[in-house]
Design an enzyme around this catalytic site. Sequence first.
Site: not given
Lengths: 408, 123
Positions: A81, A207
């Site tokens: 991401r 994460r």
Amino acid sequence: MANPCFTQIHPTCIPVSGEYQSKLTLMSESLRNDGRVWVPKKQDDAAAIREGKKTGLEIPEADRDYYLERRYPAFGNLVPRDVASRAAKTACDEGLGVSPTGLAVYLDFDAAIERYGKSRAHSLNEYNADDMRIRELGVGVIEEKYGNLFEMYEKITGEDPYVMPMKIYPAVHYTMGGLWVDYNLQTNIPGLFAIGEANFSDHGANRLGASALMQGLADGYFVLPYTIGTFLSQEIRNPKVDPEGPAFKEQEARSQARIDKIMGINGTKSAETFHRELGKIMWEYCGMARNAEGLQKGRRMIRELREEFWSNVYVPGRIKEYNPELEKALRVADFLELGELMMLDALDRNESCGGHFREEYQSEEGEALRRDDEYAYVSAWEWDDKDPILHKEELIFENVELKTRSYK
Amino acid sequence: MDNMKLKLKVWRQGGKYAKGQFVTYDLDGVNDHMSFLEMLDVLNEKLINLKEDPIAFEHDCREGICGTCSLVINGYAHGPMQQTTACQLHMRHFRDGETITIEPWRSRALSHREGPGRQPRCL
């Protein structure tokens, strides 16, 4: 509060459409399994799209830059991401953005529609299927896989993503930091345990998708049932706490004083206005790419905003009624402190690591540069109104060694 | 379209035992990309600036997941769109100049009280 600067920016959000928006909508990451991210190669084309003179469909294949596939051939559109988000920012900073605000890139399913269409035609023994039939079959497959997401996109934007390529842009999604807890998931307040997304303990600086759910399960199923019992076993013979006791009275008076103060300011600006101003400062100076100068400036701006808040906020309504504006104002007061802490933590961390990218610390190719020799620690912050205090907790790796990831 | 004009008939009631009534608000400058709740945010900001009481309504995720935004819009729970929560209902589904009726859901916590207010019963 620990590691407040680690912020995950999600690359596939529906782009900003106006000032009035309360939040940006996140589209599932699964879309990047089949969607190809691109922007026009030429600034002229991008400008024409922004002005509504052209659409993405009119840009020929040769004039498209599938920049994730180009820059990261091994992982392509599936890079993590933070990498995908920063690459979208870079493209838009270069004037290649494709929405009226200039802050959007395409996520295109055309190639996937064709690929799935051919494969389905094959499995249906339709060897002579023409292009239209292949497209029809391909759209069917995409609909089975992503139908609900495409519908959501259409609801929000009013555009049909089966025809026009989707427009996406990164937005803030998750904070890896959270309440500081010890190994037993107890905060620094004895008896107050924090589990799941509320604490900082599991994700480090980044994460992975769906791992907030993992953390909720791990903390809730495997850790807390054992650690909280140990705490409670010491408490079981204690007498019941008296709600009329001095500790209760003191806290009640403190809460009441805070509410009375905020209601008594009677200024001219709504809590919402302050919240939006704070959000803009955070996005501008503590967003996808940060630098020391910006962070110092951002912190100063938040300080000024906090002062203005406590002298000029206006909270309508009364105390003893359902008053969402009062609730919001009390939260914004907290956010002003949290925002400052995020700036401070980002300023302290002179490296790029996971969800924290400092412009001063990048490789020649623009990739994140970690500095494990100096910054392999958790930043646990103790609030102080003037200067919050940093407690460093060293990270010691016994069974694995620290590596630098590469998606080339 | 970014300058829709709307007439909003909103049920206002001070609390469980107070008498409620419809209050009409005129709202200009509504963008058809706004969600229904964002449109109410804009109205509330206007009311707050006039030092009037904003409209209290429930909301949480604003992503169509939680279902907290419990409004009855033109007589329909969550508005006229099928399988769509009020936060995912966008203003492009309304007409410029339209009158929209907004009420809370009927519930024990906030009963819809059209008659004179009454004293709370002892429970």
